[in-house]
Enzyme design. Structure first.
Site, PDB file in Angstrom:
ATOM      1  N   ASP A   1      13.676 -27.408  13.926  1.00 45.30           N
ATOM      2  CA  ASP A   1      14.278 -28.299  14.921  1.00 45.30           C
ATOM      3  C   ASP A   1      13.190 -28.866  15.825  1.00 45.30           C
ATOM      4  OD1 ASP A   1      16.331 -29.503  16.527  1.00 45.30           O
ATOM      5  OD2 ASP A   1      16.061 -27.874  17.972  1.00 45.30           O
TER       6      ASP A   1
ATOM      7  N   TYR B   1      20.175 -19.797  15.225  1.00 49.16           N
ATOM      8  CA  TYR B   1      21.323 -20.692  15.420  1.00 49.16           C
ATOM      9  C   TYR B   1      22.644 -19.992  15.091  1.00 49.16           C
ATOM     10  CZ  TYR B   1      19.070 -25.231  16.201  1.00 49.16           C
ATOM     11  OH  TYR B   1      18.382 -26.297  16.737  1.00 49.16           O
TER      12      TYR B   1
ATOM     13  N   ASP C   1       3.071 -22.089  16.691  1.00 43.20           N
ATOM     14  CA  ASP C   1       2.376 -22.705  17.829  1.00 43.20           C
ATOM     15  C   ASP C   1       1.193 -23.542  17.340  1.00 43.20           C
ATOM     16  OD1 ASP C   1       1.231 -20.289  17.008  1.00 43.20           O
ATOM     17  OD2 ASP C   1       0.685 -19.628  19.038  1.00 43.20           O
TER      18      ASP C   1
ATOM     19  N   LYS D   1       6.040 -17.169  12.596  1.00 47.39           N
ATOM     20  CA  LYS D   1       5.409 -16.526  13.756  1.00 47.39           C
ATOM     21  C   LYS D   1       5.243 -15.062  13.362  1.00 47.39           C
ATOM     22  CE  LYS D   1       3.925 -16.552  18.058  1.00 47.39           C
ATOM     23  NZ  LYS D   1       2.702 -17.233  18.504  1.00 47.39           N
TER      24      LYS D   1
ATOM     25  N   ASP E   1      11.228 -32.893  15.705  1.00 45.76           N
ATOM     26  CA  ASP E   1      11.192 -33.844  16.825  1.00 45.76           C
ATOM     27  C   ASP E   1       9.747 -34.246  17.116  1.00 45.76           C
ATOM     28  OD1 ASP E   1      13.960 -33.755  17.308  1.00 45.76           O
ATOM     29  OD2 ASP E   1      13.654 -33.755  19.483  1.00 45.76           O
TER      30      ASP E   1
HETATM   31  C1  IPM Z   1      19.058 -31.717  15.240  1.00 44.77           C
HETATM   32  C2  IPM Z   1      19.738 -31.551  16.575  1.00 44.77           C
HETATM   33  C3  IPM Z   1      20.784 -30.454  16.461  1.00 44.77           C
HETATM   34  C4  IPM Z   1      20.067 -29.158  16.140  1.00 44.77           C
HETATM   35  C5  IPM Z   1      21.691 -30.296  17.702  1.00 44.77           C
HETATM   36  C6  IPM Z   1      22.356 -31.598  18.089  1.00 44.77           C
HETATM   37  C7  IPM Z   1      22.715 -29.225  17.503  1.00 44.77           C
HETATM   38  O1  IPM Z   1      18.799 -31.291  17.565  1.00 44.77           O
HETATM   39  O2  IPM Z   1      19.750 -32.048  14.264  1.00 44.77           O
HETATM   40  O3  IPM Z   1      17.844 -31.530  15.180  1.00 44.77           O
HETATM   41  O4  IPM Z   1      19.640 -28.447  17.054  1.00 44.77           O
HETATM   42  O5  IPM Z   1      19.940 -28.860  14.948  1.00 44.77           O
HETATM   43 MG    MG Z   2      16.803 -31.403  16.907  1.00 44.38          MG
END
Ligand code: IPM
Ligand code: MG
Length: 362
Positions: free
Chosen positions: A248, A141, A224, A192, A252
């Protein structure tokens, strides 16, 4: 003494969900359970539209001066044509970097009432209580070099750099180990290391740091496999610790185990305990302005804020109990709707949490 909270609602559904979280703060304030002063500032696309900058200096300075930041969400298709440096996401990343918020805590808890809302079988997710500790200010990042360059041949090449120093890995591992000490004392470090030197170092440092925590059981998993295990048998995990990009993606993934990404709060902390609190979901431009977004992740982020930055654990627990209560009442926003439940909108859900809080007092 009154604590300062900077509210940055952001874009898309951000303002709608943050408005409900503020109602919850107002109730606790009126009761005297907390003593806070709210300030507001622009970030993301909203800030770009007003000032041509997704993170105006005034916003960053106000965030630095605050005890805590409450953030909604940033981004939307409107700003996608902009160069990366001007995109709303830069506002969020700039706040994380500017405040040094290296430790991102993303708890994934399945409320039993929502077992049917998960896309996984109830028996796979029932009782899930997982904490993802994501490093937030390093990795690909922020690594240099980065950019898009044109080769002598005229072909373009995109570059990003995955990079971690030993001290960056050590400090995030310590956060994970400390958290695990208050839980089941099991930490899974995700890397990884079979392919990437950067994460080979990560693994080495994790092992070395764990020597200071003899009660912790540390295991390692390639990312993975971790993604696969999260949907195969998520209850095997207690605390997961990983870098920025893997965290990240995995967070999710973990969110859907809990029924909806609309339920997951997060805390991003720096070395002095200052924090930014935000739902892990995005700005959901497709449903913005329709009054149907789930405000619970933001409301639960307020609970995390009270616990981690404002030293008000009792008020935090009350918010969490109020959320459980509205779920028990069968109220559901569209994202967590299942048969036999009553669908409500953003405002009605916020009002229900407020009512549950008030009911708890009387
Ligand atoms: C998160 C989001 C952010 C990230 C984006 C919006 C920059 O996906 O907080 O997980 O990638 O960290
Ligand atoms: Mg995210």
């Amino acid at each position: 003494m009154s604590k300062n909270i900077l509210v940055v609602a952001g874009d898309g559904i951000g303002p709608e969900i943050v408005a409900e979280a503020i109602k919850v703060i107002d109730v606790l304030q009126a009761e005297g359970a907390i003593d806070v002063t709210l300030q507001h500032a622009l970030v993301g696309g909203a800030a770009y539209d007003a000032f041509g900058d997704p993170l105006p200096e005034a916003t960053l300075n106000a965030a630095k001066a605050a005890d805590a930041v409450l953030l909604g969400a940033v981004g939307g298709p409107k700003w996608e044509p902009l160069p990366i440096a001007k995109r709303p996401e830069k506002g969020l990343l700039g706040l994380r970097a500017g405040l040094g918020l290296f430790a991102n805590l993303r708890p994934a808890i399945l409320y039993p009432q929502l077992a049917d809302a998960s896309t996984l079988k109830p028996e796979i997710v029932a009782g899930l209580d997982l904490m993802i500790v994501r490093e937030l200010t390093g990795d690909i990042y922020f690594g240099q070099p980065r950019g898009i360059e044109t080769l002598p041949s005229g072909e373009r090449r995109g570059i990003n750099t995955m990079v971690y120093t030993e001290s960056e890995v050590e400090r995030i591992c310590r956060v994970a180990f400390e958290i695990a000490m208050k839980r089941d004392k099991r930490v899974c470090s995700v890397d990884k290391a079979n392919v990437l030197e950067c994460t080979e170092l990560w693994r080495e440092v994790a092992i070395k740091t764990a020597a200071d925590y003899p009660d912790i059981t540390l295991m390692h998993m390639y990312v993975d496999n971790a993604a696969m295990q999260l949907v195969r048998a998520p209850k095997q995990f207690d605390v997961m610790v990983t870098g920025n990009i893997f965290g990240d993606i995995l967070s999710d993934c973990a969110s859907m185990l809990t029924g909806s990404i609309g339920m997951l709060p997060s805390a991003s902390l720096n070395a002095s305990g200052q924090g930014m609190y935000e739902p892990i979901h995005g700005s959901a431009p497709d449903i913005a302005g329709r009054g149907i977004a789930n405000p619970l992740a933001t409301i639960l982020s307020v609970a995390m804020m009270l616990r981690h930055s404002l030293n008000a654990p009792d008020a935090a627990a009350r918010i969490e109990a109020a959320v459980v209560r509205v779920l028990d009442q069968g109220l559901r926003t569209a994202d967590i709707l299942s048969a036999g439940m009553r669908q409500v909108g953003t405002v009605e859900m916020g009002d229900a949490v407020v009512a549950a809080l008030n009911a708890g007092v009387n």
